[in-house]
Design an enzyme around this catalytic site. Structure first.
Site, PDB file in Angstrom:
ATOM      1  CB  ALA A  81      -0.871  -0.025   1.238  1.00 57.30           C
ATOM      2  N   GLY A 135       0.451  -4.953   0.776  1.00 59.91           N
ATOM      3  CA  GLY A 135      -0.730  -4.953  -0.092  1.00 59.91           C
ATOM      4  C   GLY A 135      -0.470  -5.578  -1.456  1.00 59.91           C
ATOM      5  CD  GLU A 151      -2.539  -7.438   2.654  1.00 60.69           C
ATOM      6  OE1 GLU A 151      -2.264  -6.279   2.270  1.00 60.69           O
ATOM      7  OE2 GLU A 151      -3.019  -7.675   3.768  1.00 60.69           O
ATOM      8  CD  GLU A 179       1.378  -5.577   5.568  1.00 60.76           C
ATOM      9  OE1 GLU A 179       2.256  -6.438   5.804  1.00 60.76           O
ATOM     10  OE2 GLU A 179       0.615  -5.641   4.600  1.00 60.76           O
TER      11      GLU A 179
HETATM   12  N1  DAK Z   1       4.607   3.089  -0.649  1.00 65.14           N
HETATM   13  C1  DAK Z   1       5.044   4.263  -1.173  1.00 65.14           C
HETATM   14  N2  DAK Z   1       6.210   4.387  -1.799  1.00 65.14           N
HETATM   15  C2  DAK Z   1       6.999   3.315  -1.859  1.00 65.14           C
HETATM   16  C3  DAK Z   1       6.633   2.055  -1.340  1.00 65.14           C
HETATM   17  C4  DAK Z   1       5.369   1.958  -0.690  1.00 65.14           C
HETATM   18  N3  DAK Z   1       4.890   0.830  -0.187  1.00 65.14           N
HETATM   19  N4  DAK Z   1       7.628   1.182  -1.564  1.00 65.14           N
HETATM   20  C5  DAK Z   1       8.583   1.865  -2.216  1.00 65.14           C
HETATM   21  N5  DAK Z   1       8.214   3.148  -2.406  1.00 65.14           N
HETATM   22  C6  DAK Z   1       8.966   4.216  -3.082  1.00 65.14           C
HETATM   23  C7  DAK Z   1      10.128   4.682  -2.216  1.00 65.14           C
HETATM   24  O1  DAK Z   1       9.691   5.636  -1.258  1.00 65.14           O
HETATM   25  C8  DAK Z   1      11.037   5.288  -3.264  1.00 65.14           C
HETATM   26  O2  DAK Z   1      10.524   6.553  -3.610  1.00 65.14           O
HETATM   27  P1  DAK Z   1      11.538   7.858  -3.714  1.00 65.14           P
HETATM   28  O3  DAK Z   1      12.209   7.915  -2.410  1.00 65.14           O
HETATM   29  O4  DAK Z   1      12.455   7.491  -4.862  1.00 65.14           O
HETATM   30  O5  DAK Z   1      10.595   9.001  -3.994  1.00 65.14           O
HETATM   31  C9  DAK Z   1      10.827   4.382  -4.477  1.00 65.14           C
HETATM   32  O6  DAK Z   1       9.593   3.706  -4.247  1.00 65.14           O
HETATM   33  C10 DAK Z   1      11.919   3.356  -4.644  1.00 65.14           C
HETATM   34  O7  DAK Z   1      12.062   2.678  -3.412  1.00 65.14           O
HETATM   35  P2  DAK Z   1      13.500   2.457  -2.703  1.00 65.14           P
HETATM   36  O8  DAK Z   1      14.421   3.547  -3.034  1.00 65.14           O
HETATM   37  O9  DAK Z   1      13.217   2.184  -1.273  1.00 65.14           O
HETATM   38  O10 DAK Z   1      13.962   1.124  -3.462  1.00 65.14           O
HETATM   39  P3  DAK Z   1      14.953   0.002  -2.887  1.00 65.14           P
HETATM   40  O11 DAK Z   1      15.253  -0.904  -4.054  1.00 65.14           O
HETATM   41  O12 DAK Z   1      16.072   0.583  -2.111  1.00 65.14           O
HETATM   42  O13 DAK Z   1      14.042  -0.833  -1.850  1.00 65.14           O
HETATM   43  C11 DAK Z   1      12.037  -1.935  -1.095  1.00 65.14           C
HETATM   44  C12 DAK Z   1      12.939  -1.542  -2.303  1.00 65.14           C
HETATM   45  C13 DAK Z   1      10.756  -2.604  -1.670  1.00 65.14           C
HETATM   46  C14 DAK Z   1      12.783  -2.974  -0.238  1.00 65.14           C
HETATM   47  C15 DAK Z   1      11.726  -0.691  -0.282  1.00 65.14           C
HETATM   48  O14 DAK Z   1      11.220   0.310  -1.168  1.00 65.14           O
HETATM   49  C16 DAK Z   1      10.700  -0.915   0.771  1.00 65.14           C
HETATM   50  O15 DAK Z   1      10.973  -1.478   1.834  1.00 65.14           O
HETATM   51  N6  DAK Z   1       9.468  -0.423   0.525  1.00 65.14           N
HETATM   52  C17 DAK Z   1       8.402  -0.506   1.473  1.00 65.14           C
HETATM   53  C18 DAK Z   1       7.883  -1.904   1.487  1.00 65.14           C
HETATM   54  C19 DAK Z   1       6.800  -2.049   2.476  1.00 65.14           C
HETATM   55  O16 DAK Z   1       6.966  -1.825   3.677  1.00 65.14           O
HETATM   56  N7  DAK Z   1       5.669  -2.425   1.922  1.00 65.14           N
HETATM   57  C20 DAK Z   1       4.522  -2.716   2.712  1.00 65.14           C
HETATM   58  C21 DAK Z   1       3.760  -1.465   2.796  1.00 65.14           C
HETATM   59  S1  DAK Z   1       2.642  -1.653   4.060  1.00 65.14           S
HETATM   60  C22 DAK Z   1      -3.926  -0.252   5.920  1.00 65.14           C
HETATM   61  C23 DAK Z   1      -4.234  -1.150   4.930  1.00 65.14           C
HETATM   62  C24 DAK Z   1      -3.252  -1.776   4.290  1.00 65.14           C
HETATM   63  C25 DAK Z   1      -1.973  -1.565   4.645  1.00 65.14           C
HETATM   64  C26 DAK Z   1      -1.648  -0.680   5.624  1.00 65.14           C
HETATM   65  C27 DAK Z   1      -2.612   0.003   6.264  1.00 65.14           C
HETATM   66  N8  DAK Z   1      -4.960   0.447   6.605  1.00 65.14           N
HETATM   67  C28 DAK Z   1      -6.232  -0.099   6.531  1.00 65.14           C
HETATM   68  C29 DAK Z   1      -4.638   1.709   7.200  1.00 65.14           C
HETATM   69  C30 DAK Z   1      -0.965  -2.200   3.911  1.00 65.14           C
HETATM   70  C31 DAK Z   1       0.252  -1.878   4.186  1.00 65.14           C
HETATM   71  C32 DAK Z   1       1.301  -2.192   3.339  1.00 65.14           C
HETATM   72  O17 DAK Z   1       1.207  -2.697   2.258  1.00 65.14           O
END
Ligand code: DAK
Length: 259
Positions: free
Chosen positions: A66, A111, A114, A134
């Site tokens: 997400a 997400g 998911e 998450e």
């Molecule tokens: N959201 C927004 N931007 C994201 C992103 C994400 N999930 N994942 C990556 N990006 C963006 C980064 O911010 C970066 O943007 P800039 O800084 O260049 O502007 C760009 O994509 C490239 O990412 P990285 O520079 O970090 O790339 P790397 O190769 O170094 O790393 C990575 C790749 C996938 C390991 C890293 O980007 C990472 O850890 N990303 C986050 C992964 C993550 O935590 N995903 C799960 C998100 S939580 C909810 C409902 C659902 C959810 C939550 C709440 N509610 C009901 C409230 C679901 C939550 C999730 O899915």
């Protein structure tokens, strides 16, 4: 129709749905969800569409979750609303009456995983990475990750992945049954097409019945065995059944009308 965050193309009965926010690793924001819902609605009613492939643009990510920037300042109520809406749209995919495949071409996190798990069949490229990170952000999965991951890989491993937030590689995802195939990235779409085309040669009515029956297994309050009796019985009144049996008896390939 043209969408801002998703590319669509229909070719040989396949609707290609490509999440297209490569700079954000195809993170799922509200706009992606509403476009996805519109695309699914259109696909449901479009007789040209026989099956779907959902993938991500670029070679790095299917979807990295997400959009964290979008939900970072949400309130409890907004969080619940976001979760319910995402779950509703992913349920449309899970119960879709045409086969939906996920071609996972890189990160499938949060997400993103998911979304892939809501699809009927998952294929991954060798560089794919999977996880529900998450807990590292202070939230639980919100789009049914706790449920579908447990259904797919079992309680013990699901709890490990959900509680550690750890990422796993494609070969481990294959061993766990999280994906059906792992192939080199350049072969991913072709292999997905191959599986989908095999399904598309079968009776669309029977394939839809299979989706309904399997979903019933996981739906509270619904007896999957009874659902199967119903779906099986219904087939006897369809043109597909007449065509399938006639083709077999006359030693020819069936050409299912899909009704
Ligand atoms: N959201 C927004 N931007 C994201 C992103 C994400 N999930 N994942 C990556 N990006 C963006 C980064 O911010 C970066 O943007 P800039 O800084 O260049 O502007 C760009 O994509 C490239 O990412 P990285 O520079 O970090 O790339 P790397 O190769 O170094 O790393 C990575 C790749 C996938 C390991 C890293 O980007 C990472 O850890 N990303 C986050 C992964 C993550 O935590 N995903 C799960 C998100 S939580 C909810 C409902 C659902 C959810 C939550 C709440 N509610 C009901 C409230 C679901 C939550 C999730 O899915």
């Amino acid at each position: 129709m043209k969408y801002e965050n998703i590319l669509t193309e229909i070719k040989d009965g396949i609707l290609y749905v490509t999440l297209n926010r490569p700079k954000q690793l195809n993170a799922l924001n509200k706009a992606v969800f509403s476009e996805l819902e519109a695309i699914l609605k259109d696909a449901e009613n479009n007789p040209e569409v026989k099956g779907l492939i959902i993938t991500g643009s670029g070679d790095k990510a299917f979807a990295a979750g997400a959009d964290i920037k979008e939900f970072a300042h949400f309130t409890v109520e907004q969080g619940k609303e976001l979760s319910a809406n995402g779950q509703r749209i992913f349920k449309i995919i899970e119960t879709f009456k045409k086969p939906v495949t996920a071609a996972i071409n890189g990160f499938a996190l949060g997400g993103g995983l998911e979304l892939a798990m809501a699809c009927h069949i998952r294929l991954a490229s060798e560089n794919a990475r999977f996880g529900q990170p998450e807990v590292s952000l202070g939230v639980t999965p919100g789009y049914a990750g706790t449920q579908r991951l447990t259904q797919l890989i079992g309680k013990g491993k699901a709890l490990e992945l959900l509680m550690t937030g750890a990422m796993i590689k494609a070969d481990e995802a294959l061993k766990l049954g999280l994906v059906n195939y792992v192939v080199p990235q350049e072969e991913l779409i072709a292999k997905t097409e191959e599986i989908l085309k095999t399904i598309m040669k079968q009776s669309p009515v029977a394939v839809a019945g299979v989706i309904t029956c399997v979903d019933a297994y996981f739906t509270d309050g619904i007896d999957g065995f009874k659902t199967e009796v119903e779906e099986f019985g219904k087939c006897f009144g369809t043109e597909d059944f007449k065509e399938g049996t006639d083709a077999f008896l006359n030693k020819r390939k069936p050409n299912f009308p899909g009704k």
